[in-house]
Design a protein around this motif. Structure first.
Motif, PDB file in Angstrom:
ATOM      1  N   ASP A 147      37.390  28.175  44.716  1.00 33.86           N
ATOM      2  CA  ASP A 147      36.433  27.452  43.866  1.00 33.86           C
ATOM      3  C   ASP A 147      35.410  28.368  43.208  1.00 33.86           C
ATOM      4  OD1 ASP A 147      37.576  24.943  44.298  1.00 33.86           O
ATOM      5  OD2 ASP A 147      36.404  24.598  46.112  1.00 33.86           O
ATOM      6  N   SER A 148      35.850  29.534  42.787  1.00 36.95           N
ATOM      7  CA  SER A 148      34.936  30.451  42.109  1.00 36.95           C
ATOM      8  C   SER A 148      35.050  30.303  40.591  1.00 36.95           C
ATOM      9  CB  SER A 148      35.254  31.902  42.495  1.00 36.95           C
ATOM     10  OG  SER A 148      34.569  32.796  41.635  1.00 36.95           O
ATOM     11  N   TYR A 149      33.909  30.389  39.925  1.00 41.33           N
ATOM     12  CA  TYR A 149      33.886  30.439  38.464  1.00 41.33           C
ATOM     13  C   TYR A 149      33.311  31.777  37.999  1.00 41.33           C
ATOM     14  CZ  TYR A 149      35.285  25.583  37.962  1.00 41.33           C
ATOM     15  OH  TYR A 149      36.004  24.411  37.984  1.00 41.33           O
ATOM     16  N   SER A 150      33.483  32.789  38.838  1.00 45.60           N
ATOM     17  CA  SER A 150      32.987  34.110  38.496  1.00 45.60           C
ATOM     18  C   SER A 150      33.713  34.654  37.268  1.00 45.60           C
ATOM     19  CB  SER A 150      33.196  35.069  39.682  1.00 45.60           C
ATOM     20  OG  SER A 150      32.915  36.392  39.307  1.00 45.60           O
ATOM     21  N   LYS A 151      33.011  35.464  36.494  1.00 44.48           N
ATOM     22  CA  LYS A 151      33.597  36.080  35.316  1.00 44.48           C
ATOM     23  C   LYS A 151      34.228  37.428  35.627  1.00 44.48           C
ATOM     24  CE  LYS A 151      30.431  33.726  32.151  1.00 44.48           C
ATOM     25  NZ  LYS A 151      29.382  33.884  31.104  1.00 44.48           N
ATOM     26  N   VAL A 152      34.248  37.819  36.896  1.00 46.37           N
ATOM     27  CA  VAL A 152      34.929  39.049  37.304  1.00 46.37           C
ATOM     28  C   VAL A 152      36.413  38.896  36.999  1.00 46.37           C
ATOM     29  CG1 VAL A 152      35.508  40.561  39.235  1.00 46.37           C
ATOM     30  CG2 VAL A 152      33.234  39.532  39.100  1.00 46.37           C
ATOM     31  N   ARG A 153      36.978  39.820  36.246  1.00 50.41           N
ATOM     32  CA  ARG A 153      38.350  39.650  35.763  1.00 50.41           C
ATOM     33  C   ARG A 153      39.375  40.012  36.828  1.00 50.41           C
ATOM     34  NH1 ARG A 153      38.913  42.162  29.823  1.00 50.41           N
ATOM     35  NH2 ARG A 153      40.804  40.878  29.924  1.00 50.41           N
ATOM     36  N   GLN A 154      39.109  41.046  37.613  1.00 45.72           N
ATOM     37  CA  GLN A 154      40.052  41.466  38.651  1.00 45.72           C
ATOM     38  C   GLN A 154      39.789  40.654  39.913  1.00 45.72           C
ATOM     39  OE1 GLN A 154      42.530  43.800  37.870  1.00 45.72           O
ATOM     40  NE2 GLN A 154      41.671  43.373  35.858  1.00 45.72           N
ATOM     41  N   LEU A 155      40.266  39.406  39.901  1.00 48.96           N
ATOM     42  CA  LEU A 155      39.900  38.474  40.959  1.00 48.96           C
ATOM     43  C   LEU A 155      41.023  37.472  41.187  1.00 48.96           C
ATOM     44  CD1 LEU A 155      37.390  37.492  42.700  1.00 48.96           C
ATOM     45  CD2 LEU A 155      36.989  35.866  40.851  1.00 48.96           C
TER      46      LEU A 155
END
Length: 342
Positions: A147-155
């Protein structure tokens, strides 16, 4: 406390032989000897020191399941967390690994725990998005977020279509004649999950040429603090006759709120129609049974573990981000409103 040396002396073998049996390297020990050692282990109730072993063995077989904790709250009081983590643990154990549950308050605590126990991988639930980049930098083991909406691309992440869920709730209430609606949940800035559910709800209202009065957006800092929900319920009850329907961001909050509203003179759904989120078992135990937005918690948990083990077996494999669908489950907590006579 029984040691490997104690077992070796009783079995008449070397400590290394006992160690091979304990670690599952039975090919290096004759079946007869291995069986004798296993019987002694069982009789002496020997428990391997996994923490010590993990410090020297690169294959600790430990997966850390990390839940972001706030203040002195127990995250497992929320049945959503309990159901999700329960399935994650079961799936990890099916892979022959050990699940270590950690309730952490900071990234530094998490990093320290991962190093101390030499965890081979980690699953994260409830991480704030602004912490995830720091977490990914602090450790290079395979990780999967839920349930993450992080903008980290390598995820790698497994989530649900929270935005669609908000739209479904608003659409259903509007189709049943409700025009003055409320939104009830934690602050939208608290997590991406709540922000997306709010955005979907708001956008559906806008497209239907309705507005959400800022006074009808009721904010909770915690979804497990009954006293806070009680205060909020008293506040909502004052709008009896004005608000006719409400979208609540979790079934957990809804289950508490229904009782509080009833105690303050409201009938559900006659005075106020409610829609929850998650489709937990408690929905069918409430009176009335709760209409809700359903997500497949089991599928989410199993997919999370599957992705983690794919990365464990192939560290260079691509990161995976999966969004699961949601749907509305109709029960008895929404009542149709008569259309006004022109």
């Amino acid at each position: 406390m029984t040691t490997l040396k104690d077992i070796a002396q009783e079995a008449g073998v070397s400590v290394m032989t006992v160690s091979n049996v304990v670690n599952g390297n039975s090919s290096k020990v004759s079946p007869k000897t291995a069986e004798r050692i296993q019987k002694i282990i069982k009789r002496l109730n020997y428990v391997p020191n996994f923490s010590a072993r993990s410090l020297v063995n690169s294959n600790s077989h430990i997966i850390s399941v990390i839940i972001r904790g706030e203040k002195d709250q127990n995250p497992f009081e929320n049945p959503h967390n309990a159901a999700l983590v329960g399935t994650v643990i079961h799936k990890i154990q099916q892979q022959g690994y050990y699940a270590m549950i950690n309730i952490m308050k900071s990234v530094s605590d998490i990093s320290q725990s991962l190093r101390t126990w030499n965890a081979e991988g980690a699953i994260f639930l409830g991480m704030f998005d602004d912490e995830i980049e720091e977490m990914c930098t602090a450790s290079d083991i395979p990780m999967v977020f839920i349930d993450s909406y992080s903008k980290v691309r390598q995820l790698s992440n497994v989530g649900i279509d929270d935005y669609k869920g908000g739209r479904l709730a608003a659409k259903y209430l509007i189709e049943h004649g409700h025009k003055t609606l409320a939104f009830i949940g934690p602050p939208a800035s608290h997590t991406g999950v709540i922000q997306q559910r709010y955005s979907g709800f708001y956008d559906e209202l806008t497209e239907c040429r309705l507005t959400l009065n800022p006074q009808y957006r009721f904010v909770l800092e915690s979804d497990v603090d009954y006293e806070e929900i009680k205060r909020l319920g008293i506040q909502i009850a004052k709008y009896k006759g004005e608000i006719t329907g409400a979208f609540i961001t979790s079934d957990q909050i809804a289950s508490f709120l229904i009782n509080v509203l009833r105690q303050n003179g409201l009938c559900i759904p006659e005075d106020l129609s409610l829609i929850g989120f998650d489709n937990l078992e408690i929905c069918c135990q409430l009176t009335p049974q709760l209409t809700t937005i359903a997500q497949d918690l089991r599928k989410k948990a199993e997919l999370t573990v599957d992705i983690l083990f794919r990365r464990l077996r192939a560290p260079d494999s691509p990161f995976e981000s999966r969004i699961l669908d949601v749907s509305l489950v109709e029960r008895n907590s929404v009542q149709s409103r008569p259309c006004p006579i022109p």
